[in-house]
Design an enzyme around this catalytic site. Structure first.
Site, PDB file in Angstrom:
ATOM      1  N   ARG A  91      44.021  22.784  35.884  1.00 52.68           N
ATOM      2  CA  ARG A  91      42.606  23.149  35.780  1.00 52.68           C
ATOM      3  C   ARG A  91      41.775  21.967  35.264  1.00 52.68           C
ATOM      4  O   ARG A  91      40.626  21.775  35.682  1.00 52.68           O
ATOM      5  CB  ARG A  91      42.460  24.367  34.863  1.00 52.68           C
ATOM      6  CG  ARG A  91      43.126  25.652  35.417  1.00 52.68           C
ATOM      7  CD  ARG A  91      42.190  26.405  36.318  1.00 52.68           C
ATOM      8  NE  ARG A  91      42.747  27.557  36.983  1.00 52.68           N
ATOM      9  CZ  ARG A  91      42.858  28.784  36.472  1.00 52.68           C
ATOM     10  NH1 ARG A  91      42.525  29.008  35.211  1.00 52.68           N
ATOM     11  NH2 ARG A  91      43.315  29.776  37.203  1.00 52.68           N
TER      12      ARG A  91
ATOM     13  N   CYS B 118      17.019  53.085  30.373  1.00 57.21           N
ATOM     14  CA  CYS B 118      17.093  52.690  28.962  1.00 57.21           C
ATOM     15  C   CYS B 118      15.953  51.712  28.654  1.00 57.21           C
ATOM     16  O   CYS B 118      15.258  51.225  29.548  1.00 57.21           O
ATOM     17  CB  CYS B 118      18.449  52.067  28.636  1.00 57.21           C
ATOM     18  SG  CYS B 118      18.737  50.442  29.379  1.00 57.21           S
TER      19      CYS B 118
ATOM     20  N   HIS C  88      43.615  40.871  35.190  1.00 57.56           N
ATOM     21  CA  HIS C  88      43.842  41.802  34.075  1.00 57.56           C
ATOM     22  C   HIS C  88      44.181  43.196  34.607  1.00 57.56           C
ATOM     23  O   HIS C  88      45.087  43.867  34.092  1.00 57.56           O
ATOM     24  CB  HIS C  88      42.600  41.882  33.181  1.00 57.56           C
ATOM     25  CG  HIS C  88      42.403  40.706  32.290  1.00 57.56           C
ATOM     26  ND1 HIS C  88      43.235  40.426  31.228  1.00 57.56           N
ATOM     27  CD2 HIS C  88      41.463  39.734  32.291  1.00 57.56           C
ATOM     28  CE1 HIS C  88      42.818  39.331  30.617  1.00 57.56           C
ATOM     29  NE2 HIS C  88      41.742  38.887  31.248  1.00 57.56           N
TER      30      HIS C  88
ATOM     31  N   THR D 215      39.237  39.099  35.909  1.00 54.10           N
ATOM     32  CA  THR D 215      39.243  40.532  35.606  1.00 54.10           C
ATOM     33  C   THR D 215      40.206  41.276  36.524  1.00 54.10           C
ATOM     34  O   THR D 215      40.920  42.193  36.087  1.00 54.10           O
ATOM     35  CB  THR D 215      37.823  41.108  35.758  1.00 54.10           C
ATOM     36  OG1 THR D 215      36.942  40.435  34.863  1.00 54.10           O
ATOM     37  CG2 THR D 215      37.804  42.604  35.471  1.00 54.10           C
TER      38      THR D 215
END
Length: 341
Positions: free
Chosen positions: A200, A96, A43, A40
């Site tokens: 990887r 919530c 990004h 992230t």
């Protein structure tokens, strides 16, 4: 204090002198020891379409960290100065339906540390005490700094029963690789991980994957035959967000198989729903970590012998942060640690 800020709406991240954050009655002030660079954060650095729609500028980035509590809000219970902590990066609303039912990872009003509010790429971070997690003494700082992405791997991998099952993981980023290690550790039979990045895939082999498959040069169905698999994968973990990878997963799942999806596609993704219907597949979306069951599982997995150390491939001083981002952006790294001490 030193901090890494998304200072301008363009590619890059900048070292700034930022004011020390002010804490509230229910907060902890954490002195950061180590941070890790997340996909992230890359990004955000690249200032791609998602970042342009999501990230406020200026903003201190970063959400993977370990640090020490140096101040405690007057309403806080259960934490003391000197505690070593990491923390859940999803700040939830508390009011919530899901929050009130204890399903806080499904809060519809989540605010992300280092995504929607100032983050951990700084000498100090203020965090609600509810979100902090004490790190056991036998877990080193390097591993504690990657608890956030490790939690994504654990949440995804442990969504379904894995004992004796054959597992396909599509996407050998650090989270996919850690998920492979988790699957093997808890008793999966074959764990096959796919990607096109050979660096990887080599890391995945070191972390215990049964087979790490470069789909640019190998056929997944041939690998299944090699392993003696005759019916298909029981569990799929989609970590790539790449449509072709998900299509390959649907093709190779056994009837009644279960899929957990963490990878985020770059746009709308067409799929053949008939494969899902006729195979009776179950698909579960994964976002973040279960609060805080995943965190306790993470600590327990490491304490029971799960070795994540190979996934950490680079260390840099915070003053060399650019080298860290360059390593992450190259694709030739696992997790990259930035030292703040």
């Amino acid at each position: 204090m030193k901090a890494l800020s998304k200072l301008k709406p363009e590619e890059g991240i900048w070292m700034v002198d930022a004011p020390k954050p002010e804490m509230g009655h229910n907060d902890l002030l954490i002195k950061i020891r180590k941070t890790a660079i997340c996909g992230t954060d890359v990004h955000i650095y690249n200032w791609d379409e998602w970042s342009q729609k999501t990230i406020p500028v200026p903003m201190i980035a970063g959400h993977e960290y370990v640090g020490e509590v140096v101040d405690v809000g007057q309403e806080v219970r259960g934490f003391s100065i000197g505690d070593r902590v990491s923390g859940e990066g999803h700040i939830t609303c508390g009011h919530c339906r899901n929050c009130r039912a204890g399903r806080t990872h499904l809060c519809r009003n989540t605010s992300g540390v280092g995504v929607n509010r100032d983050g951990a790429f700084a000498e100090y971070l203020v965090l609600p005490a509810f979100n902090a997690f004490k790190i056991p003494a036998d877990i080193p700082d390097d591993l504690a700094a990657i608890f956030d992405p490790f939690g994504n791997a654990v949440h995804t991998a442990l969504s379904f029963d894995l004992v004796g099952e054959d597992v396909l993981i599509t996407g050998a980023g650090p989270i996919g690789i850690m998920a492979a290690a988790v699957c093997k550790h808890v008793g999966a039979r074959h764990v096959v991980i796919t990607d096109v990045n050979e660096y990887r895939l080599d890391l995945a082999r070191k972390m215990g994957a049964t087979r790490a498959v470069n789909v640019a040069t190998e056929n997944l169905k041939d690998v299944m035959k090699e392993l003696g698999m005759t019916e298909g994968f029981d569990v799929g973990l989609e970590m790539s967000g790449v449509p072709s990878a998900f299509h390959a997963m649907l093709d190779t799942m056994n009837h009644g198989g279960k899929i957990a999806m963490l990878g985020i596609p770059g746009g709308e993704m067409a799929i053949d729903w008939s494969k899902i219907i006729f195979k009776g597949l179950i698909i579960k979306g994964i976002y973040g970590r279960e609060m805080f069951e995943t965190w306790y599982k993470m600590a327990s997995l490491i304490q029971s012998g799960l070795d994540l150390s190979p996934i950490i491939t680079h260390h840099f001083s915070i003053d060399d942060f650019q080298k860290g981002f360059d390593a992450m952006r190259s694709g030739q790294s696992g997790k990259v640690i930035l030292n703040w001490d």
